[in-house]
Scaffold this motif. Structure first.
Motif, PDB file in Angstrom:
ATOM      1  N   ALA A 281       0.834  -1.208   0.000  1.00 27.48           N
ATOM      2  CA  ALA A 281       0.000   0.000   0.000  1.00 27.48           C
ATOM      3  C   ALA A 281       0.869   1.258   0.000  1.00 27.48           C
ATOM      4  CB  ALA A 281      -0.971  -0.030   1.178  1.00 27.48           C
ATOM      5  N   GLU A 282       0.692   2.157   0.973  1.00 32.14           N
ATOM      6  CA  GLU A 282       1.463   3.395   0.988  1.00 32.14           C
ATOM      7  C   GLU A 282       2.944   3.165   1.296  1.00 32.14           C
ATOM      8  OE1 GLU A 282      -0.083   3.010   5.270  1.00 32.14           O
ATOM      9  OE2 GLU A 282      -0.757   2.518   3.239  1.00 32.14           O
ATOM     10  N   ARG A 283       3.290   1.932   1.692  1.00 27.85           N
ATOM     11  CA  ARG A 283       4.694   1.579   1.940  1.00 27.85           C
ATOM     12  C   ARG A 283       5.233   0.674   0.830  1.00 27.85           C
ATOM     13  NH1 ARG A 283       5.005  -0.322   8.134  1.00 27.85           N
ATOM     14  NH2 ARG A 283       7.211   0.151   7.805  1.00 27.85           N
ATOM     15  N   ARG A 284       4.587   0.701  -0.303  1.00 22.00           N
ATOM     16  CA  ARG A 284       4.914  -0.206  -1.409  1.00 22.00           C
ATOM     17  C   ARG A 284       6.321   0.033  -1.945  1.00 22.00           C
ATOM     18  NH1 ARG A 284       0.497   1.945  -5.569  1.00 22.00           N
ATOM     19  NH2 ARG A 284      -0.474   2.385  -3.561  1.00 22.00           N
ATOM     20  N   GLY A 285       6.862  -1.038  -2.565  1.00 22.19           N
ATOM     21  CA  GLY A 285       8.134  -0.931  -3.263  1.00 22.19           C
ATOM     22  C   GLY A 285       9.348  -1.280  -2.436  1.00 22.19           C
ATOM     23  N   THR A 286       9.195  -1.438  -1.131  1.00 19.31           N
ATOM     24  CA  THR A 286      10.328  -1.768  -0.268  1.00 19.31           C
ATOM     25  C   THR A 286      10.336  -3.263   0.008  1.00 19.31           C
ATOM     26  OG1 THR A 286      10.151   0.380   0.826  1.00 19.31           O
ATOM     27  CG2 THR A 286      11.422  -1.321   1.963  1.00 19.31           C
ATOM     28  N   PRO A 287      11.358  -4.002  -0.447  1.00 17.62           N
ATOM     29  CA  PRO A 287      11.416  -5.427  -0.150  1.00 17.62           C
ATOM     30  C   PRO A 287      11.424  -5.653   1.363  1.00 17.62           C
ATOM     31  CG  PRO A 287      13.044  -4.843  -1.812  1.00 17.62           C
ATOM     32  CD  PRO A 287      12.511  -3.555  -1.260  1.00 17.62           C
ATOM     33  N   ALA A 288      10.688  -6.655   1.812  1.00 22.07           N
ATOM     34  CA  ALA A 288      10.588  -6.907   3.253  1.00 22.07           C
ATOM     35  C   ALA A 288      10.447  -8.398   3.508  1.00 22.07           C
ATOM     36  CB  ALA A 288       9.393  -6.162   3.851  1.00 22.07           C
ATOM     37  N   GLY A 289      11.212  -8.905   4.451  1.00 25.65           N
ATOM     38  CA  GLY A 289      11.080 -10.289   4.878  1.00 25.65           C
ATOM     39  C   GLY A 289      10.022 -10.429   5.952  1.00 25.65           C
ATOM     40  N   GLN A 290       9.755 -11.676   6.299  1.00 22.80           N
ATOM     41  CA  GLN A 290       8.733 -11.943   7.304  1.00 22.80           C
ATOM     42  C   GLN A 290       9.093 -11.333   8.656  1.00 22.80           C
ATOM     43  OE1 GLN A 290       7.569 -15.828   9.607  1.00 22.80           O
ATOM     44  NE2 GLN A 290       7.186 -16.113   7.426  1.00 22.80           N
ATOM     45  N   GLN A 291      10.360 -11.400   9.041  1.00 17.99           N
ATOM     46  CA  GLN A 291      10.747 -10.843  10.335  1.00 17.99           C
ATOM     47  C   GLN A 291      10.628  -9.317  10.344  1.00 17.99           C
ATOM     48  OE1 GLN A 291      11.087 -12.735  13.077  1.00 17.99           O
ATOM     49  NE2 GLN A 291      10.478 -14.322  11.600  1.00 17.99           N
ATOM     50  N   ALA A 292      10.759  -8.682   9.186  1.00 17.17           N
ATOM     51  CA  ALA A 292      10.485  -7.246   9.112  1.00 17.17           C
ATOM     52  C   ALA A 292       9.018  -6.970   9.398  1.00 17.17           C
ATOM     53  CB  ALA A 292      10.868  -6.696   7.738  1.00 17.17           C
ATOM     54  N   HIS A 293       8.140  -7.845   8.936  1.00 18.50           N
ATOM     55  CA  HIS A 293       6.718  -7.679   9.206  1.00 18.50           C
ATOM     56  C   HIS A 293       6.396  -7.929  10.677  1.00 18.50           C
ATOM     57  CE1 HIS A 293       5.350  -8.188   4.728  1.00 18.50           C
ATOM     58  NE2 HIS A 293       5.917  -7.022   4.986  1.00 18.50           N
ATOM     59  N   VAL A 294       7.055  -8.893  11.278  1.00 15.92           N
ATOM     60  CA  VAL A 294       6.892  -9.091  12.725  1.00 15.92           C
ATOM     61  C   VAL A 294       7.312  -7.825  13.463  1.00 15.92           C
ATOM     62  CG1 VAL A 294       7.608 -10.437  14.736  1.00 15.92           C
ATOM     63  CG2 VAL A 294       7.287 -11.581  12.530  1.00 15.92           C
TER      64      VAL A 294
END
Length: 236
Positions: free
Chosen positions: A40-53
């Motif tokens: 969404a508004e944070r689109r385009g930045t690669p992120a792993g699962q632990q970043a989401h945690v």
């Protein structure tokens, strides 16, 4: 009253909870929808699962929330379930809405019927999982307008979050949780959740709607969340 931190599944952001948030706030609860990194508004930045945690934990700490009910939908059940372990006594309860369940050492891709197909799809799209086409939302209790809204707001999902394994410190049975099963999608919870429900560790709530109840049944979902939060607080 509880404080709800709500995290939608793949391709979606905080905007997906607009109607549910309005219902919860009208009932006097705190409601804080969260967009995960890369969407969404944070689109385009690669992120792993632990970043989401870390996104979930950081939001709880940033807002200094107590009596927190973490809500994870679909994919987000995996990072939200891990975050529930990490916020300590701030946690009142966990609600997984037609969600994947974290399993130590296992990724979201590992839980898919064809993990290799998902990994190939990610590779073909530069490491991103493209949103579903509108036709894939058929049979899920959604109006044409709701489907169009979802399709218009969806963004590609960062692939590393789907292939990185979950990290859990303890058993899922230690988490005060409810599992919301949306019956139009598939009538049974995933095996890990089913075992916890059968053993009496988690509670099961069934909704006669599809996989995206924040769109198809927002008021009903808000009532379910409020009830789960009240019960979690009374059990503490």
């Amino acid at each position: 009253m509880a404080n709800y931190v709500l995290v939608a599944g793949a391709w979606l952001g905080a905007w997906a909870w607009d109607e549910v948030v309005a219902e919860l706030r009208a009932a006097g609860h705190g409601a804080y929808p969260l967009t995960l990194s890369g969407l969404a508004e944070r689109r385009g930045t690669p992120a792993g699962q632990q970043a989401h945690v870390a996104d979930v934990v950081a939001e709880v700490e940033r807002l200094d929330l107590r009596d927190v009910v973490l809500v994870g939908h679909s994919y987000s059940g995996i990072p939200v379930g891990q975050a529930a372990e990490r916020i300590g006594d701030r946690l009142a309860g966990l609600v997984l809405v037609d969600a994947n369940v974290p399993v130590a050492g296992e990724s979201f891709a590992d839980q898919m019927p064809e993990p290799a197909a998902l990994r190939a799809d990610l590779a073909a799209h530069g490491g991103w999982w493209p949103p579903l086409p509108p036709a894939e939302f058929a049979g899920q209790g959604l109006t044409v307008g709701q489907i169009n809204r979802m399709a218009a707001g969806a963004t590609p999902h960062p692939g590393p979050s789907l292939t990185e394994p979950a990290v859990l410190a303890g058993p899922l049975s230690a988490l005060p949780a409810a599992y919301v099963k949306c019956l139009l999608d598939w009538p049974e919870p995933p095996p890990v959740a089913a075992e916890l429900i059968e053993a009496g560790h988690w509670r099961l709530v069934e909704l006669d709607t599809g996989h995206w109840p924040m769109f198809s049944r927002p008021a009903e979902l808000a009532r379910v969340l409020a009830g789960a939060g009240s019960r979690a607080q009374s059990d503490r």
